[in-house]
Design a protein around this motif. Structure first.
Motif, PDB file in Angstrom:
ATOM      1  N   SER A 258      -2.102  -6.083  -9.119  1.00  0.00           N
ATOM      2  CA  SER A 258      -2.941  -5.590 -10.214  1.00  0.00           C
ATOM      3  C   SER A 258      -2.119  -5.023 -11.356  1.00  0.00           C
ATOM      4  CB  SER A 258      -3.891  -4.511  -9.693  1.00  0.00           C
ATOM      5  OG  SER A 258      -3.164  -3.419  -9.134  1.00  0.00           O
ATOM      6  N   ARG A 259      -0.814  -4.822 -11.137  1.00  0.00           N
ATOM      7  CA  ARG A 259       0.057  -4.244 -12.157  1.00  0.00           C
ATOM      8  C   ARG A 259       1.393  -4.963 -12.128  1.00  0.00           C
ATOM      9  NH1 ARG A 259       0.162   2.106 -10.970  1.00  0.00           N
ATOM     10  NH2 ARG A 259       0.736   1.312  -8.911  1.00  0.00           N
ATOM     11  N   PRO A 260       2.241  -4.734 -13.120  1.00  0.00           N
ATOM     12  CA  PRO A 260       3.598  -5.283 -13.045  1.00  0.00           C
ATOM     13  C   PRO A 260       4.272  -4.862 -11.744  1.00  0.00           C
ATOM     14  CG  PRO A 260       3.184  -4.419 -15.238  1.00  0.00           C
ATOM     15  CD  PRO A 260       2.002  -4.021 -14.390  1.00  0.00           C
ATOM     16  N   PHE A 261       5.117  -5.716 -11.243  1.00  0.00           N
ATOM     17  CA  PHE A 261       5.788  -5.506  -9.958  1.00  0.00           C
ATOM     18  C   PHE A 261       7.058  -4.696 -10.180  1.00  0.00           C
ATOM     19  CE2 PHE A 261       8.870  -7.504  -6.823  1.00  0.00           C
ATOM     20  CZ  PHE A 261       8.478  -6.704  -5.770  1.00  0.00           C
ATOM     21  N   THR A 262       7.131  -3.512  -9.587  1.00  0.00           N
ATOM     22  CA  THR A 262       8.334  -2.683  -9.657  1.00  0.00           C
ATOM     23  C   THR A 262       9.035  -2.704  -8.303  1.00  0.00           C
ATOM     24  OG1 THR A 262       7.015  -0.717  -9.121  1.00  0.00           O
ATOM     25  CG2 THR A 262       7.411  -1.160 -11.447  1.00  0.00           C
ATOM     26  N   PHE A 263      10.340  -2.832  -8.340  1.00  0.00           N
ATOM     27  CA  PHE A 263      11.125  -2.884  -7.103  1.00  0.00           C
ATOM     28  C   PHE A 263      12.554  -2.479  -7.419  1.00  0.00           C
ATOM     29  CE2 PHE A 263      11.691  -6.866  -9.199  1.00  0.00           C
ATOM     30  CZ  PHE A 263      12.925  -7.374  -8.834  1.00  0.00           C
ATOM     31  N   ALA A 264      13.394  -2.466  -6.404  1.00  0.00           N
ATOM     32  CA  ALA A 264      14.807  -2.107  -6.561  1.00  0.00           C
ATOM     33  C   ALA A 264      14.963  -0.754  -7.262  1.00  0.00           C
ATOM     34  CB  ALA A 264      15.566  -3.203  -7.323  1.00  0.00           C
ATOM     35  N   ALA A 265      14.230   0.251  -6.778  1.00  0.00           N
ATOM     36  CA  ALA A 265      14.384   1.617  -7.288  1.00  0.00           C
ATOM     37  C   ALA A 265      15.618   2.221  -6.630  1.00  0.00           C
ATOM     38  CB  ALA A 265      13.131   2.440  -6.971  1.00  0.00           C
TER      39      ALA A 265
END
Length: 467
Positions: A258-265
């Motif tokens: 449903s939103r942009p995909f955030t990863f690799a924090a």
């Protein structure tokens, strides 16, 4: 009641999403045997025929060819039959036309000149070749840190205080510079001085006080012939997070978020002699220089990083992968330093990785899953919102070819090499037919009818004796 309506709609929405992704998956499968892809890396201006005249590199140049090879190899592993590598230079248009390229993947920071990160995408827009990557406006905004920071301020995204100076106006005089006074007030240092356009933390300096600024600015300008950014130094921890479109492919299965995909924090681990993260050109990014942000111990921090990632991706109307670089102040508040429009997509090897690939396992993904995710998300956008730019891809999807009728042989089958040859001939015939219909080219029309050659291809494939 509204709650019951929402609840009853959820299974329907889920079913629509599954069907939507199933259709996209089928389209990608059909393109694997039909589409000709090109992964474009940075061209070398010193190569004969690369440019008309050599000029200055305002952005530190790198070819990125090794990473382009990683991307191309991933696409081939996932079943794409035709993937070429091409340099981004003056002859790019001729190469794309000769090879009949349908879709490009941009992995270049440009060849030379000003705003080079946008040159390739601008050329592709002009030539009508769709691509995976940022459009020209997004590419040049993100790659020019002062432009990015000004827009971030307008959008309410926190970024450290900053100003710029162009040495074409003469030496920097902080005591006479009203913009410097407005930006920093009574703040006396330290400062970070860096190019507005650059990569890998090259030509970045930390200076202790105002008196040190003129010499540092002159040094950066001497290396880049471009505007220089002066920024408040933040003494806290340094982080980064990757942000991409909402369609991802963990385990090769497409899903839409449903939103942009955030990863690799990740937290960047600074060595005792580092005040900022050292250029990867001088210190390779190894596992000991990174650590994942703990979702339990640092839950609040992770939420803030993700929020900033979502806001940046949406406020800047982005269409491809970025890496957001962040730093905390003395009180732990996180600020956005920059948004990298071309984060390293190097395939991880033993002990050496990239800031994007290092966080894939936390998202349940591998390198090939990431490449498929980026491709699928871009194709979904093009098919839904840029239909006029991908008419040739739609034609490829709708036009039958040999792979609709012939099952691919096992890898050890003696027909394998001829199947590859038949694929080349079939796609060449298909492109010739499409071009003839579009342009009415007499030379093409006078040639053999591609449809008449299809039976010959089939006979050729059948004629190979089997053991």
């Amino acid at each position: 009641m509204p709650e019951s309506k929402l609840t009853s709609a959820q299974p329907q929405a889920a079913a629509v999403q599954v069907n939507d992704m199933a259709v996209l998956g089928e389209q990608i499968e059909r393109l694997k045997s039909r589409a000709r892809l090109a992964v474009i890396f940075g061209g070398d201006k010193s190569n004969s025929g690369g440019v008309v005249y050599q000029t200055r590199n305002t952005r530190s140049w790198k070819s990125y060819e090794a990473v382009a090879q990683d991307i191309a190899a991933s696409l081939r592993r996932q079943g794409f039959h035709h993937v070429d590598l091409m340099p981004d230079d003056m002859r790019l248009g001729d190469r794309l036309r000769r090879q009949g390229i349908h879709l490009a993947w941009l992995n270049t920071g440009g060849v030379q000149g000003y705003n080079p990160a946008a040159h390739a995408s601008a050329m592709l827009e002009m030539m009508g070749v769709p691509y995976v990557g940022h459009d020209p406006l997004a590419a040049t905004t993100l790659d020019n840190k002062h432009s990015f920071k000004r827009e971030a301020v307008c959008a309410g995204i926190p970024t450290p205080a900053f100003t710029t100076w162009n040495m074409a106006r003469g030496p920097f005089r902080p005591d006479l510079n009203s913009r410097f006074a407005r930006a920093f007030g009574d703040y006396a240092g330290p400062f970070v001085v860096k190019p507005v356009s650059g990569r890998a933390s090259l030509h970045v300096h930390v200076v202790p006080d105002v008196a040190s600024l003129p010499a540092a600015i002159a040094q950066v300008y001497g290396a880049t012939d471009n505007v220089v950014l002066v920024e408040q130094y933040l003494p806290g921890r340094e982080y980064c997070i990757a942000v991409a479109g909402p369609i991802i492919a963990p385990g090769g299965r497409l899903t839409r978020g449903s939103r942009p995909f955030t990863f690799a924090a990740l937290e960047r681990v600074l060595m005792p002699d580092e005040r900022i993260f050292t250029s990867m050109d001088n210190r390779p990014i190894t596992d000991d220089r990174l650590k994942p942000v703990d979702p339990r111990r640092d839950a609040k921090l992770l939420d803030e990083m993700r929020r900033l990632g979502h806001e940046t991706y949406l406020e800047f109307n982005l269409g491809s992968l970025i890496r957001l670089d962040l730093r905390a102040d003395a009180n732990g508040k996180v600020f956005v330093l920059e948004a990298n429009p071309k984060p390293d997509l190097k395939k991880p090897t033993a002990g050496v990785t990239s800031l994007v690939s290092a966080g894939l396992s936390e998202a349940g993904m591998e390198y090939d899953d990431l490449i498929l995710s980026l491709l699928a998300d871009r194709l979904d956008f093009l098919f839904a919102h840029r239909r006029g730019a991908v008419g040739h891809l739609v034609e490829l999807l709708e036009t039958p070819n040999l792979f609709d009728f012939v099952r691919s042989p096992a890898p050890d089958d003696p027909q394998a090499s001829l199947n590859e040859l038949a694929t080349d001939l079939n796609l060449l015939a298909l492109n010739t037919s499409i071009n003839a219909l579009r342009t009415g080219n007499e030379a093409v029309n006078a040639g053999p009818n591609p449809r008449d050659q299809a039976p010959d291809i089939k006979i050729l494939k059948r004629s190979v004796p089997t053991k």
